[in-house]
Design an enzyme around this catalytic site. Structure first.
Site, PDB file in Angstrom:
ATOM      1  N   VAL A 279     -15.150  64.670   3.624  1.00  0.00           N
ATOM      2  CA  VAL A 279     -15.758  63.530   2.930  1.00  0.00           C
ATOM      3  C   VAL A 279     -14.964  63.212   1.663  1.00  0.00           C
ATOM      4  O   VAL A 279     -14.698  62.049   1.336  1.00  0.00           O
ATOM      5  CB  VAL A 279     -17.232  63.830   2.578  1.00  0.00           C
ATOM      6  N   ILE A 282     -11.759  61.227   2.111  1.00  0.00           N
ATOM      7  CA  ILE A 282     -11.893  59.785   2.358  1.00  0.00           C
ATOM      8  C   ILE A 282     -12.365  59.124   1.072  1.00  0.00           C
ATOM      9  O   ILE A 282     -13.459  59.409   0.597  1.00  0.00           O
ATOM     10  CB  ILE A 282     -12.922  59.504   3.472  1.00  0.00           C
ATOM     11  N   GLU A 284     -14.309  56.958  -0.113  1.00  0.00           N
ATOM     12  CA  GLU A 284     -15.326  56.022   0.361  1.00  0.00           C
ATOM     13  C   GLU A 284     -15.611  54.908  -0.637  1.00  0.00           C
ATOM     14  O   GLU A 284     -16.173  53.890  -0.293  1.00  0.00           O
ATOM     15  CB  GLU A 284     -16.628  56.754   0.712  1.00  0.00           C
ATOM     16  N   ASP A 326       2.588  19.224  -0.344  1.00  0.00           N
ATOM     17  CA  ASP A 326       2.551  17.797  -0.070  1.00  0.00           C
ATOM     18  C   ASP A 326       3.106  17.069  -1.290  1.00  0.00           C
ATOM     19  O   ASP A 326       2.958  17.540  -2.419  1.00  0.00           O
ATOM     20  CB  ASP A 326       1.108  17.371   0.199  1.00  0.00           C
ATOM     21  N   ASP A 613      -3.945  17.577  -0.292  1.00  0.00           N
ATOM     22  CA  ASP A 613      -5.224  16.987  -0.667  1.00  0.00           C
ATOM     23  C   ASP A 613      -5.803  16.069   0.396  1.00  0.00           C
ATOM     24  O   ASP A 613      -6.981  15.765   0.372  1.00  0.00           O
ATOM     25  CB  ASP A 613      -5.094  16.214  -1.989  1.00  0.00           C
ATOM     26  N   ASP A 617      -3.527  17.090   5.661  1.00  0.00           N
ATOM     27  CA  ASP A 617      -3.086  18.420   5.229  1.00  0.00           C
ATOM     28  C   ASP A 617      -3.962  19.550   5.778  1.00  0.00           C
ATOM     29  O   ASP A 617      -3.571  20.713   5.746  1.00  0.00           O
ATOM     30  CB  ASP A 617      -3.106  18.508   3.693  1.00  0.00           C
ATOM     31  N   ASN A 707     -15.508  64.139  -6.640  1.00  0.00           N
ATOM     32  CA  ASN A 707     -15.131  62.960  -5.880  1.00  0.00           C
ATOM     33  C   ASN A 707     -15.860  61.713  -6.386  1.00  0.00           C
ATOM     34  O   ASN A 707     -15.308  60.622  -6.452  1.00  0.00           O
ATOM     35  CB  ASN A 707     -15.445  63.195  -4.394  1.00  0.00           C
ATOM     36  N   ASP A 711     -13.712  58.892  -8.307  1.00  0.00           N
ATOM     37  CA  ASP A 711     -13.518  57.757  -7.406  1.00  0.00           C
ATOM     38  C   ASP A 711     -14.122  56.474  -7.964  1.00  0.00           C
ATOM     39  O   ASP A 711     -13.817  55.387  -7.476  1.00  0.00           O
ATOM     40  CB  ASP A 711     -14.162  58.035  -6.042  1.00  0.00           C
TER      41      ASP A 711
END
Length: 891
Positions: A279, A282, A284, A326, A613, A617, A707, A711
């Site tokens: 865990v 990862i 998360e 454009d 515009d 387009d 963690n 994290d």
């Protein structure tokens, strides 16, 4: 191809008499056959299906697996957090996808509500949705076209088609024209009128040849309605990372559990440790951190006039290396402007801004005639009428020759309206006790009906030399992509008939006008080029005009770098793709051409941004990696199909947005590298202790706690790190590169190894400090408690300090400013406070199997924790010296 057929052939094929139109009964039958004249979209997906579609992602699968695991080991808080992350991301995805469906809805709104048609021999007003093929539609100024028409009659008919063609000047229409070339561009189909365009001048009649989805607008709607779910570079990187981490966590579980089984350790304890470590491996919080960083980036970008509709588009902007823009309204001001005038012997640049300018004698006569021979108005910065005539009235304002004042003093008493055959317009105005004819139009036609010329305030015979002089100046202006108008006059003592006005005139001179570029765009294009970004102009306008603007802005250097839509059609897809990098200007193109151009650039691995515009387009806005619509002049269709909207219609904002996008991607990359370094450090700590047959340095709850605190806040703070000032001095990032390119993977490994090794060293120090001898049996509970506390604090502290070094891969923390990211400093302080709370409050200390540390031990753990930061800064210093030496040797 109705434009290639005669009027009689068209009416016979559609079985209708133009003088009476369809009968009510026939119209009803055709309505049942062809359906309502209304654009259609694909069936909308339900919110439930949209929601579950967001869950089809490898990283989401890994997060859901982590949630199940945390529930299994009793860490319900973590499981709730993980599930909330998944839910929030899915909801964001649903909202963004729902917004995308508005493009076709906006197209549907563009169909006109009422139309004039001839049925049963009478002109009737009906709902546009009830118009059917074969209907005879009556056209006059100010009325929208309800469907695609083959014109049957036209009298000085002009139609504004900029939404389809990109041209700022209305198109002249002639029902008698026939175009045999099947590849005739939309802008050149002078015998056709298209759905949702606007009649600006004259009158006409047309027969409906296409309705609803069969129209040119309908073709655009079909393109918009196609599925185009290509992942952005960020989504691809996250998906790739999710797969790697998914396989990694499974491998960690199997490896650790297998080794523990061979060593005869407590299987339940090792099972919990393996699961906890998996865990921890990862990140998360990554999905949430990325979402938060992107959301904060969107907020910052809104402050610089860029509204982002889709969060991943922020990051994608950072890798853009082609901007397809454009011309009309995006690179130019979308208004015709007189930039030069010429009276015989006197060429003058009048592109300067200002008021109350002083004209010469001949120039005053030229401007007066042009203003009086115009039907346009211009008051309080707003103009009405033909854009060319508005430009003439604006020219008069610059010289304090206002149209309202001139009209009052020189009342118009007669006129000869513009005719596409004569290419002239004349008015008869009061002039003192008599009258004066003012005529404007094509200079070659004017010269045929003129006998004298105005030179230095005097009327002289129009010699061949004077004619040649005027034609030479006309050619020079035309070569410069200017639209040229000639002007002449004659005095008369009495009223004359319109057909007698255009005889024996006195030529005054000519004016040249153009839709000028935006003033700020040139600098923006220069900055974009320095950043490794190639600007491309795509327009429906004529080739010479487009190239002239492109040269002035620095987009192109010569006409050889331009290509027309007709020339594109002559190339196969493979040939066009091979040659695409040779061109910087694409002129006279259709919506299909724009999509083809974008696809050709993308085929070379480019990340393409398309700005625009108009309705024309919209397809290319959708197919580009980043579609950028104009907020002020942009149609709802363009905005609906885009990823980003510029509220100020400023090309400069795109460059600023790209800079922001680059910094956001770099910040996300910092967060990812930081998280992986920290998680790798945790894996190394546990894995090496098992391989060395040491006691486990950290419990499952300690791993999950570390963690959690590393994290969250530090990773988010890195995600909002102030931007690198030198980011626009670098080339765009290769969209194929992973998060680990440019040495990032090596830095992550070095950081992880340092963090893991020092945590083990702290654990070793803690055990030996309390008298434990390795290999002499199991440590006592007190020895293990002390050593784990040391490892616990060092692991958390080293990760918190290491976050400072991750801020820049090459610059030292002192060069970028130790306190330039106070959010990160705050996150580090909060992290240490939380560690102190856990080890000092008895209830929490017992729950986490730690105890409080004396002051001298805090000095030791802080010393250990600072080493990864110091080592990384030394590596940066060594790399900098090496780069300077290599640069010196190369010079």
């Amino acid at each position: 191809m109705w434009f290639s057929k005669s009027k009689d052939d068209v009416t016979k094929e559609l079985n209708v008499n133009p003088s009476t139109g369809l009968t009510t009964q026939e119209a009803k039958a055709r309505l049942e056959k062809y359906g309502l004249n209304k654009l259609k979209g694909k069936p909308k997906k339900s919110l439930i299906s949209l929601f579950f579609a967001q869950l089809k992602d490898m990283l989401i699968y890994v997060l859901l697996a982590a949630a199940v695991i945390t529930i299994f080991i009793g860490e319900y808080v973590d499981s709730i957090i993980i599930l909330l992350v998944v839910l929030i991301n899915a909801v964001i995805g649903v909202v963004q996808e729902a917004k995308a469906e508005k493009a076709v809805e906006a197209l549907q709104k563009m169909t006109t509500p009422k139309s004039l048609v001839r049925r049963d021999g009478e002109v009737k007003e009906i709902n546009s949705e009830e118009v059917v093929p074969g209907d005879i539609v009556i056209l006059d100024a100010g009325r929208f076209i309800p469907a695609d028409l083959r014109l049957l009659e036209s009298a000085n008919l002009q139609i504004e088609e900029s939404a389809l063609t990109g041209e700022s000047v209305p198109s002249n229409k002639d029902a008698d024209d026939i175009h045999e070339d099947p590849k005739t561009p939309i802008g050149d189909k002078s015998n056709m009128a298209f759905m949702s365009t606007l009649v600006t001048y004259g009158r006409g009649e047309g027969i409906v040849v296409a309705t609803a989805m069969e129209t040119e607008i309908g073709t655009i709607a079909k393109i918009l309605d196609e599925d185009n779910d290509e992942l952005t570079p960020l989504q691809k990187r996250l998906e790739e990372l999710g797969k790697v981490l998914g396989y990694l966590c499974i491998g960690i579980c199997v490896l650790i559990f297998g080794i523990a089984l061979l060593q005869g350790r407590d299987l339940f304890e090792m099972f919990l440790t393996a699961i906890s470590l998996a865990v921890a491996a990862i990140p998360e919080g990554l999905a949430a951190i990325v979402a938060i960083v992107l959301a904060l980036g969107v907020t910052r970008m809104s402050k610089i006039n860029a509204i982002v509709k889709k969060l991943p588009a922020v990051e994608t902007l950072g890798s853009v290396n082609i901007i397809c823009s454009d011309k009309t309204g995006t690179l130019t001001q979308n208004k015709m402007t007189v930039v030069k005038n010429y009276t015989i012997g006197n060429l003058k640049d009048v592109s300067v801004t200002g008021e109350n300018l002083t004209p010469s004698t001949d120039e005053a006569e030229l401007i007066r005639s042009l203003v009086l021979c115009s039907d346009a108005t211009y008051e309080n910065g707003e103009g009405t009428g033909d854009p060319t005539e508005i430009a003439l009235v604006v020219l008069g304002d610059k010289y304090n020759m206002k149209k309202s004042d001139l009209n009052t003093k020189h009342k118009r008493v007669s006129e000869n309206p513009f005719d596409s055959d004569r290419k002239l317009m004349s008015t008869l105005n009061v002039e003192g006790s008599g009258y004066r004819v003012h005529t404007k139009g094509a200079i070659d036609n004017l010269l045929k009906i003129s006998t004298t010329a105005l030179v230095d305030g005097k009327v002289v015979p129009l010699t061949e030399n004077l004619k040649s002089d005027l034609l030479t100046k006309t050619e020079e202006m035309s070569d410069g992509a200017l639209r040229v108008l000639g002007v002449a006059y004659k005095d008369t003592t009495s009223m004359i008939a319109p057909e007698d006005m255009e005889k024996d005139l006195t030529v005054i001179g000519i004016v040249g006008m153009i839709d000028p570029p935006r003033l700020e765009v040139k600098d923006s294009i220069k900055e974009a080029k320095l950043a490794g970004i190639t600007p491309i102009m795509i327009t429906g306008d004529h080739k010479n005009t487009a190239v002239a603007i492109a040269k002035e802005l620095g987009i192109a250097e010569s006409i050889e770098q331009s290509l027309t839509g007709a020339e594109i059609d002559e190339l196969s897809d493979e040939e066009f793709s091979d040659k695409i990098n040779n061109y910087r200007v694409f002129a006279r193109v259709s919506p299909e051409h724009k999509v083809k151009i974008v696809r050709a650039f993308k085929a070379h691995g480019n990340i393409v941004s398309m700005t625009g515009d108009g309705v024309n387009d919209a397809p290319s806005l959708k197919y580009a990696d980043i579609g950028v619509a104009m907020g002020i002049t942009g149609t709802d269709v363009a905005k609906g199909a885009s990823d980003m909207i510029l509220t100020d219609d400023n090309f400069t904002t795109i460059v600023n947005a790209i800079e922001e996008g680059r910094n956001i991607y770099n910040n996300i990359k910092k967060s990812v590298i930081f998280l992986l370094s920290c998680n790798l450090g945790e894996v190394i700590t546990v894995l090496l202790s098992i391989i060395f047959k040491w006691p486990i340095p950290l419990t499952a709850t300690q791993l999950l706690w570390i963690n959690l605190i590393t994290d969250a806040l530090p990773a988010i703070a890195l995600g909002v790190d102030p931007g690198d000032k030198d980011v626009m001095k670098k080339k765009p990032r290769n969209p194929k590169e992973s998060f680990f390119a440019g040495g990032a993977g090596v830095r992550a490994v070095i950081g992880g190894v340092l963090i893991g090794s020092l945590t083990l060293l702290a654990f070793y120090f803690g055990l030996t400090e309390r008298g434990y001898l390795f290999g002499a049996g199991d440590p006592t509970e007190e020895q293990l408690l002390y050593a784990r506390t040391m490892a616990f604090v060092v692991l958390a502290g080293s990760q918190l300090f290491y976050s400072l070094s991750v801020r820049n891969s090459s610059k030292s923390i002192f060069k970028i400013g130790l306190f330039s990211n106070m959010k990160l400093i705050g996150a580090i302080i909060v992290g240490f406070i939380l560690q102190e709370v856990v080890i000092s409050i008895p209830v929490l200390a017992n729950a986490f199997n730690v105890h409080n540390l004396p002051l001298n031990d805090w000095a030791i753990v802080l010393g250990f924790a600072l080493i990864p930061l110091i080592v990384n800064e030394i590596i940066k210093f060594i790399m900098k010296i090496r780069e300077e030496k290599e640069e010196a040797n190369s010079n």
